[in-house]
Design an enzyme around this catalytic site. Structure first.
Site, PDB file in Angstrom:
ATOM      1  N   ASP A  67      44.236  48.959  38.346  1.00 34.71           N
ATOM      2  CA  ASP A  67      43.796  50.318  38.671  1.00 34.71           C
ATOM      3  C   ASP A  67      44.953  51.318  38.647  1.00 34.71           C
ATOM      4  O   ASP A  67      46.129  50.932  38.533  1.00 34.71           O
ATOM      5  CB  ASP A  67      43.107  50.334  40.052  1.00 34.71           C
ATOM      6  CG  ASP A  67      43.881  49.572  41.124  1.00 34.71           C
ATOM      7  OD1 ASP A  67      45.049  49.243  40.896  1.00 34.71           O
ATOM      8  OD2 ASP A  67      43.306  49.313  42.189  1.00 34.71           O
ATOM      9  N   ASN A 136      38.749  47.379  53.948  1.00 35.40           N
ATOM     10  CA  ASN A 136      37.281  47.463  53.901  1.00 35.40           C
ATOM     11  C   ASN A 136      36.678  46.512  52.860  1.00 35.40           C
ATOM     12  O   ASN A 136      35.513  46.616  52.509  1.00 35.40           O
ATOM     13  CB  ASN A 136      36.833  48.905  53.603  1.00 35.40           C
ATOM     14  CG  ASN A 136      37.349  49.418  52.262  1.00 35.40           C
ATOM     15  OD1 ASN A 136      37.970  48.672  51.510  1.00 35.40           O
ATOM     16  ND2 ASN A 136      37.079  50.678  51.959  1.00 35.40           N
ATOM     17  N   HIS A 138      37.692  46.187  49.696  1.00 36.74           N
ATOM     18  CA  HIS A 138      37.715  46.590  48.287  1.00 36.74           C
ATOM     19  C   HIS A 138      38.635  45.684  47.475  1.00 36.74           C
ATOM     20  O   HIS A 138      39.604  45.136  47.986  1.00 36.74           O
ATOM     21  CB  HIS A 138      38.052  48.079  48.103  1.00 36.74           C
ATOM     22  CG  HIS A 138      39.459  48.493  48.366  1.00 36.74           C
ATOM     23  ND1 HIS A 138      39.791  49.513  49.219  1.00 36.74           N
ATOM     24  CD2 HIS A 138      40.631  48.062  47.855  1.00 36.74           C
ATOM     25  CE1 HIS A 138      41.098  49.674  49.230  1.00 36.74           C
ATOM     26  NE2 HIS A 138      41.632  48.806  48.413  1.00 36.74           N
ATOM     27  N   GLU A 143      35.189  50.334  45.902  1.00 40.42           N
ATOM     28  CA  GLU A 143      34.911  50.575  47.318  1.00 40.42           C
ATOM     29  C   GLU A 143      33.532  50.021  47.698  1.00 40.42           C
ATOM     30  O   GLU A 143      32.699  49.750  46.829  1.00 40.42           O
ATOM     31  CB  GLU A 143      34.955  52.088  47.584  1.00 40.42           C
ATOM     32  CG  GLU A 143      36.324  52.725  47.320  1.00 40.42           C
ATOM     33  CD  GLU A 143      37.336  52.493  48.437  1.00 40.42           C
ATOM     34  OE1 GLU A 143      37.252  51.468  49.146  1.00 40.42           O
ATOM     35  OE2 GLU A 143      38.228  53.345  48.590  1.00 40.42           O
TER      36      GLU A 143
HETATM   37  C1  GLP Z   1      45.126  49.340  47.038  1.00 40.51           C
HETATM   38  C2  GLP Z   1      44.928  48.697  45.675  1.00 40.51           C
HETATM   39  C3  GLP Z   1      44.354  47.314  45.794  1.00 40.51           C
HETATM   40  C4  GLP Z   1      45.125  46.523  46.836  1.00 40.51           C
HETATM   41  C5  GLP Z   1      44.983  47.188  48.179  1.00 40.51           C
HETATM   42  C6  GLP Z   1      45.662  46.454  49.309  1.00 40.51           C
HETATM   43  O1  GLP Z   1      43.998  50.036  47.478  1.00 40.51           O
HETATM   44  N1  GLP Z   1      44.097  49.476  44.825  1.00 40.51           N
HETATM   45  O2  GLP Z   1      44.396  46.687  44.524  1.00 40.51           O
HETATM   46  O3  GLP Z   1      44.657  45.214  46.886  1.00 40.51           O
HETATM   47  O4  GLP Z   1      45.540  48.477  48.071  1.00 40.51           O
HETATM   48  O5  GLP Z   1      47.022  46.774  49.346  1.00 40.51           O
HETATM   49  P1  GLP Z   1      48.088  46.047  50.248  1.00 40.51           P
HETATM   50  O6  GLP Z   1      48.415  44.783  49.555  1.00 40.51           O
HETATM   51  O7  GLP Z   1      49.265  46.977  50.291  1.00 40.51           O
HETATM   52  O8  GLP Z   1      47.474  45.832  51.583  1.00 40.51           O
END
Ligand code: GLP
Length: 237
Positions: A67, A136, A138, A143
């Site tokens: 993404d 949440n 995702h 989402e």
């Molecule tokens: C973002 C990314 C996700 C990722 C998530 C969790 O929203 N788009 O791909 O998994 O954050 O991030 P973290 O690993 O920093 O908790």
């Protein structure tokens, strides 16, 4: 779904790195799906270390990131392009033309989304898709409420996701409101999925995934329908 409990963040990163390394040693032309966020940073360090030690080469491999924010350029330090360069791509021998990150700063963003799925199909699909998870539930930027059938698409970010990701920006107002993300179907098309979960902030997400319930309210639950998912988790309780 296979569950592996790691004893620490380092252990989780090493277990994941071993799976990536074995794949690459077996198939030099492997296609990896990469993720951003703090969770995979340790894995990327392990892969860089292995490359620098001469243990493996990414010269024939390809990668597709999950993404990117819409409206910020790849040079922006908060962009996922920048994150990936800093944490992985600047330190390994993967060829630039084999590195794909969704484009978030183009006029025709819908076309960028369609082109992304086409590019993945052209190389024969993703061998291993790496995922983190949002508080949440995702995955990528899919989402709660996202239909499982969607391929790469444009999404509105929830307030909770914008707040969670604020640490990478000067203020909440600078966090983009939209993103381009592989859809859940794109993720499900990968041959193998590795999901990393680390830390107490992910406890609820971990428990909900572990409950086995499948619902679009909790995007990661789609993974229960995939035949090869390994969840490596640590410090969730
Ligand atoms: C973002 C990314 C996700 C990722 C998530 C969790 O929203 N788009 O791909 O998994 O954050 O991030 P973290 O690993 O920093 O908790």
């Amino acid at each position: 779904m296979k569950w592996i409990e790691a004893v620490s963040y380092e252990d989780m990163s090493q277990i994941a790195a071993t799976i990536f390394k074995e794949q690459l040693k077996k198939v030099k032309t492997s296609v990896f799906g990469m993720a951003t966020g703090s969770t995979p940073e340790g894995l990327y360090k392990e892969l860089v270390k292995a490359y620098q030690a001469g243990e493996l080469s990414f010269a024939e491999a390809k990668s597709f990131n999950l993404d990117e924010y819409i409206g910020i350029t790849p040079e922006n330090k908060a962009s996922y392009h920048y994150f990936m360069d800093e944490n992985l791509f600047n330190h390994i021998d993967m060829k630039r033309e084999n590195i794909y990150v969704p484009t978030g700063d183009t006029e025709d963003i819908e076309k960028a989304a369609t082109d992304y799925d086409a590019a993945i199909a052209t190389v024969g699909g993703i061998d291993i898709q790496l995922l983190g998870i949002g508080v949440n539930g995702h995955i990528g930027f899919n989402e709660p409420g996202t239909p499982f059938e969607l391929e790469t698409n444009i999404v509105e970010l929830t307030q909770s996701t914008r707040e969670a990701n604020q640490i990478y920006f000067d203020s909440i107002n600078d966090v983009p409101t939209k993103a381009i993300t592989m859809g859940i179907q794109t993720i499900m098309n990968a041959k193998k999925v590795i999901l990393l979960i680390s830390g107490t902030s992910k406890q609820d997400a971990y428990e909900r995934l572990r409950s086995g319930e499948i619902t679009t309210d909790f995007p990661a639950s789609a993974l229960h329908n995939h035949k090869d998912v390994t969840v490596i988790y640590t410090g969730v309780k």
